[in-house]
Motif scaffolding. Structure first.
Motif, PDB file in Angstrom:
ATOM      1  N   TYR A  48       0.818  -1.212   0.000  1.00 13.00           N
ATOM      2  CA  TYR A  48       0.000   0.000   0.000  1.00 13.00           C
ATOM      3  C   TYR A  48       0.857   1.270   0.000  1.00 13.00           C
ATOM      4  CZ  TYR A  48      -3.615  -3.343   1.300  1.00 13.00           C
ATOM      5  OH  TYR A  48      -4.475  -4.419   1.327  1.00 13.00           O
ATOM      6  N   GLY A  82      -7.489   0.420  -2.361  1.00 15.46           N
ATOM      7  CA  GLY A  82      -6.652   1.574  -2.061  1.00 15.46           C
ATOM      8  C   GLY A  82      -5.447   1.679  -2.977  1.00 15.46           C
ATOM      9  N   PHE A 241      -7.081   8.151  12.393  1.00 17.03           N
ATOM     10  CA  PHE A 241      -8.227   8.527  11.552  1.00 17.03           C
ATOM     11  C   PHE A 241      -9.049   9.633  12.208  1.00 17.03           C
ATOM     12  CE2 PHE A 241      -7.372   4.244   9.837  1.00 17.03           C
ATOM     13  CZ  PHE A 241      -7.254   4.594   8.499  1.00 17.03           C
ATOM     14  N   TYR A 297      -9.313   3.185   2.935  1.00 16.07           N
ATOM     15  CA  TYR A 297      -9.781   3.098   4.313  1.00 16.07           C
ATOM     16  C   TYR A 297     -11.182   3.681   4.493  1.00 16.07           C
ATOM     17  CZ  TYR A 297      -4.936   1.949   5.483  1.00 16.07           C
ATOM     18  OH  TYR A 297      -3.700   1.352   5.565  1.00 16.07           O
ATOM     19  N   GLU A 300     -12.822   2.822   8.001  1.00 15.76           N
ATOM     20  CA  GLU A 300     -12.193   3.532   9.103  1.00 15.76           C
ATOM     21  C   GLU A 300     -12.548   5.010   9.090  1.00 15.76           C
ATOM     22  OE1 GLU A 300      -9.768  -0.099   8.222  1.00 15.76           O
ATOM     23  OE2 GLU A 300     -10.793   1.442   7.069  1.00 15.76           O
TER      24      GLU A 300
END
Length: 320
Positions: A48, A82, A241, A297, A300
């Motif tokens: 990622y 992602g 987050f 994400y 999240e």
């Protein structure tokens, strides 16, 4: 901090797919590869990784074939999300070699053998693009900070940066020291990094820096390696987050939950701590970019937004 406004160096605005410190590193890296007429570049990184994604795009744009050595098990297109999904749009499965996490310590050797088979038209790019060819581009951050300081008639006495491989932080420290800028650089590693480890990395790149400028320089003493408040490892947490959502709502910019969001969260905690350093001039935070990471994400981010909205509603009710 210390009752002073905090300035943010918006390196995240340097680009979209490739921004911040990675944009700076890759400018000189790719120029060096083109000068050497490199045709194939072995790129090492996580599945990622912002660096792998952005660099793959830039290499293809410049006619260089990226071959990726990614940490983890193979993921087909349906499983990818992602940054990995975006990376696979640029690089086909035939040019991705998956490295088992238990073999990751040998990845430089594995990728090096591949490059040796390619011959003189092959080049090995280590994790984070931390190599000598990236150094000239990375050094430009210090020049831009001094230009910003002069343009706005400020004194950036304390500069805060995040650090993964520590390459960009080290480059900033070396450049500011060489330019005799009297500031303190505060480094926040996203993974556990002791002062001794950082000093070792700094000494290693100091030799490359001296070869580049053609003269010796004195190692600086005006830097501090801080300990992360939480999540002292690569990877985001719920708190990261929450910081992403808070900064978006409060300041109007997006952050990377792995790097920059942790830095801003650390600064907010530090500003209310008795150990907060006394700042004489103006504090500057370097926003290193990487918000494209957020594309992987969704769940999240939704949870963080729900927590932020619930907190905002609670504050309104208490004020009624």
């Amino acid at each position: 901090m210390s009752g002073k406004p905090v300035y943010v160096k918006r390196d995240d605005e340097l680009g979209f797919g490739l921004s911040g410190s990675k944009f700076r590193k890759c400018r000189s890296l790719v120029a060096s590869l083109k000068q050497k007429q490199i045709q194939v570049a072995a790129v090492i990184g996580g599945r990622y990784s912002n660096n792998v994604l952005g660099l793959s795009q830039l290499l293809i744009e410049n006619g260089i074939r990226p071959v990726l050595f990614l940490k983890g098990v193979r993921a087909d297109n349906a499983q990818a999300k992602g940054n990995l999904l975006l990376t696979k749009m640029f690089v086909g499965e035939n040019d991705i070699q998956w490295i088992d996490p238990q073999q990751w310590t040998s990845v430089m050797h594995i990728a090096g053998r591949f490059v040796d088979e390619i011959g003189p038209r092959g080049f090995l790019i280590p994790e984070g693009s931390s190599c000598s060819a990236s150094l000239p581009g990375s050094l430009t951050l210090a020049l831009d900070i001094l230009r910003n300081q002069s343009e706005h008639q400020l004194d950036f006495s304390d500069i805060f940066v995040d650090a993964g491989t520590s390459f960009s932080a080290v480059s900033l420290i070396l450049a500011l020291s060489y330019l005799q800028h009297n500031s303190t650089v505060h480094v926040l590693p996203v993974a556990p990094t002791s002062k001794q480890d950082f000093d070792r990395i700094l000494c290693g790149w100091k030799a490359d820096f001296e070869r580049l400028i053609g003269e010796s320089c004195v190692l600086p003493v005006n830097y501090v390696v801080h300990t992360p408040v939480s999540s002292a490892s690569f990877g985001p947490t719920g708190a990261a987050f929450d910081e992403v959502a808070f900064l978006a709502r409060q300041e109007g910019f997006l952050t990377d939950p792995i790097y920059s969001a942790k830095l801003f969260s650390f600064l907010r905690t530090l500003s209310h701590s008795p150990s907060c350093p006394r700042i004489i001039g103006s504090p500057l935070v370097v926003h290193s970019g990487g918000a494209i990471t957020l594309s992987g994400y969704n769940a999240e981010l939704i949870k963080a937004l729900n927590r932020l909205d619930a907190k905002s509603i609670g504050n309104v009710k208490r004020n009624q």
